[in-house]
Motif scaffolding. Structure first.
Motif, PDB file in Angstrom:
ATOM      1  N   UNK A  45      92.629 108.302 152.970  1.00  0.00           N
ATOM      2  CA  UNK A  45      93.802 108.193 153.718  1.00  0.00           C
ATOM      3  C   UNK A  45      94.996 108.224 152.826  1.00  0.00           C
ATOM      4  N   UNK A  46      95.169 109.186 151.832  1.00  0.00           N
ATOM      5  CA  UNK A  46      96.004 109.262 150.916  1.00  0.00           C
ATOM      6  C   UNK A  46      97.343 110.064 151.207  1.00  0.00           C
ATOM      7  N   UNK A  47      97.448 111.034 152.065  1.00  0.00           N
ATOM      8  CA  UNK A  47      98.234 111.839 152.279  1.00  0.00           C
ATOM      9  C   UNK A  47      99.358 111.289 153.231  1.00  0.00           C
ATOM     10  N   UNK A  48     100.466 112.209 153.617  1.00  0.00           N
ATOM     11  CA  UNK A  48     101.305 111.622 154.381  1.00  0.00           C
ATOM     12  C   UNK A  48     101.138 112.435 155.809  1.00  0.00           C
ATOM     13  N   UNK A  49      99.903 112.851 156.251  1.00  0.00           N
ATOM     14  CA  UNK A  49      99.403 113.238 157.501  1.00  0.00           C
ATOM     15  C   UNK A  49      99.524 112.025 158.334  1.00  0.00           C
ATOM     16  N   UNK A  50      99.763 112.263 159.564  1.00  0.00           N
ATOM     17  CA  UNK A  50      99.819 110.955 160.602  1.00  0.00           C
ATOM     18  C   UNK A  50      98.712 110.211 160.640  1.00  0.00           C
ATOM     19  N   UNK A  51      97.510 110.979 160.483  1.00  0.00           N
ATOM     20  CA  UNK A  51      96.156 109.934 160.474  1.00  0.00           C
ATOM     21  C   UNK A  51      96.058 109.127 159.374  1.00  0.00           C
ATOM     22  N   UNK A  52      96.444 109.415 158.151  1.00  0.00           N
ATOM     23  CA  UNK A  52      96.409 108.720 156.892  1.00  0.00           C
ATOM     24  C   UNK A  52      97.441 107.626 156.923  1.00  0.00           C
ATOM     25  N   UNK A  53      98.556 107.964 157.688  1.00  0.00           N
ATOM     26  CA  UNK A  53      99.507 106.761 157.870  1.00  0.00           C
ATOM     27  C   UNK A  53      99.139 105.734 158.658  1.00  0.00           C
ATOM     28  N   UNK A  54      98.554 106.320 159.809  1.00  0.00           N
ATOM     29  CA  UNK A  54      97.982 105.222 160.829  1.00  0.00           C
ATOM     30  C   UNK A  54      97.097 104.633 160.492  1.00  0.00           C
ATOM     31  N   UNK A  55      96.134 104.955 159.534  1.00  0.00           N
ATOM     32  CA  UNK A  55      94.887 104.124 158.935  1.00  0.00           C
ATOM     33  C   UNK A  55      95.612 103.055 157.980  1.00  0.00           C
ATOM     34  N   UNK A  56      96.229 103.599 157.198  1.00  0.00           N
ATOM     35  CA  UNK A  56      96.904 102.651 156.204  1.00  0.00           C
ATOM     36  C   UNK A  56      97.803 101.400 156.959  1.00  0.00           C
TER      37      UNK A  56
END
Length: 437
Positions: A45-56
């Motif tokens: 979950x390294x990017x700025x996509x919504x899924x990665x942001x939500x998991x972080x």
């Protein structure tokens, strides 16, 4: 005299031990003491996509809610994570929790005695276990033991297209293979890239295009038999035909020059810049599109699937994919550390984590109704499409890791003019070898 001194020192020592014990007990309760439990987690979950942001965000919220647990997280791009996991697996040095893939990777890690099952945790929460879609746990089940749950649903092969470019150039949205070829010809004549491809990290062509295209030609049953080396071979005529159909796309210049030298991120940039009419990518690309595509591109973006191949044995309304990545739990975990890890696991993959994923414009393998009034229109389009499209196996989920490397490299070579029969022979040899180990 020395006896008095000794007994005095002994009393002081005991007092110090008691005091230290009290302090230690208090600090572990407040989360600041040395008794803090540490949990490591590796993810992509390294990017700025919504899924990665939500998991972080879930990880950050978990840290705040559990000061007694130290979460050491490390984010790696997908390719880097897969490589690193296989490296530490060889040395039996797995992190406590880690994002992993269903089917082939799960089976390899179970065979290597690296994972522990989560049956007990699932059975203790039937309202969690019973809400996954049918067959969602199959890819994480080995010999009756469940080793993870999917944290998303990952159809890997859609055509995202810029409707404005189609209209401006009088091109029909392709519903047949001939129409796809005609679209490629017209866009090339107009100086527009027909379909962007970024195959530097060589899984992209296999996962987002070939797995679906090959299924259109061979049908799913043939592929599962070839993967199991049970009555079918990758040197069979139908597979040679699938490779040649893929090569045909390269020959008619469906992709831009230099497609083997740019990656998936750069591929999506070409689409964002309006330089390409289409891009083939998985459902995961939608979060990136919604978050990062310019308004004029996003408002004109729609989604369809690869057209059927005339004479092919596969069903036409399908896309390749898997139920989605899960979290592996290291075999070495026990006691308080395992309890802490399972709490984090539940935060990320339980009902709240599934809802956060769906709210991030990412499909899930979990029964939650989408609030269409709040979701992005493009995600609603994808969600509705998935209600009538069946998922077929993505090649890299069913084949051994050595075979996957052979096929990924082979597709790079194929698109540069390599001979289909030679590549098929190497794939067959690799999978036969994998099944004999």
């Amino acid at each position: 005299m020395w006896k008095k001194w000794f007994s005095g020192m002994l009393a002081l020592s005991l007092f110090a031990v008691i005091l230290a014990g009290c302090t230690s007990g208090d600090s572990s309760e407040t989360g600041s003491g040395k008794d803090k439990v540490s949990v490591t987690i590796w993810h992509n979950w390294t990017g700025q996509d919504a899924k990665a942001v939500a998991m972080r965000k879930i990880i950050e919220d978990f840290r705040t809610a559990h000061p007694e647990i130290e979460v050491v997280d490390e984010g790696l791009p997908t390719d880097g994570l897969k490589t690193r996991l296989r490296t530490v697996a060889a040395a039996n040095e797995m992190p406590d929790l880690f994002v992993m893939w269903p089917d082939a990777m799960t089976k390899e890690f179970v065979k290597g005695d690296l994972l522990q099952p989560i049956n007990a945790e699932l059975d203790a929460k039937p309202e969690w276990k019973d809400n996954f879609i049918p067959n969602a746990l199959d890819g994480y089940t080995v010999d009756g033991n469940i080793y993870s749950v999917p944290m998303n649903l990952a159809p890997s092969s859609f055509i995202y297209y810029n409707e404005a470019l189609f209209k401006e150039n009088n091109v029909k949205i392709p519903e047949t293979w001939n129409e796809l070829e005609q679209a490629v010809t017209t866009f090339n004549e107009k100086g527009i890239i027909p379909m962007a491809l970024g195959n530097k990290t060589n899984w992209v062509a296999q996962s987002t295009i070939f797995s679906t295209l090959a299924d259109r030609v061979t049908g799913t049953d043939w592929f599962l038999k070839a993967a199991a080396q049970d009555g079918a071979s990758f040197t069979d005529p139908e597979f040679i035909e699938a490779l040649k159909k893929m090569q045909e796309l390269g020959n008619i210049k469906a992709f831009q020059d230099g497609f083997n030298s740019i990656d998936e991120t750069q591929m999506m940039q070409l689409y964002f810049q309006g330089k390409t009419a289409m891009v083939m990518n998985g459902g995961w690309a939608l979060g990136n599109l919604v978050n990062n595509a310019p308004k004029e591109v996003l408002s004109n973006t729609h989604i369809t699937i690869l057209p059927p191949v005339e004479g092919g044995k596969g069903e036409p309304r399908t896309t390749s994919g898997v139920v989605g990545t899960g979290l592996g739990v290291s075999k070495k975990l026990s006691g308080a550390q395992k309890e802490a890890a399972m709490e984090l696991f539940y935060a990320l993959a339980g009902p709240d984590g599934q809802k956060a994923t769906l709210d991030s414009s990412t499909l899930v393998s979990y029964k939650i109704d989408l609030d269409k009034s709040k979701a992005h229109p493009l995600f609603v389009e994808l969600y509705d499409l998935m209600q009538e499209v069946k998922i077929t196996p993505v090649y890299d989920s069913k084949l051994g890791s050595a075979t996957v490397e052979v096929i990924n490299n082979g597709l790079q070579e194929l698109l540069m003019g390599g001979k289909a029969e030679d590549i098929a022979g190497r794939i067959q040899a690799a999978q036969a070898n994998a099944m004999n180990q």
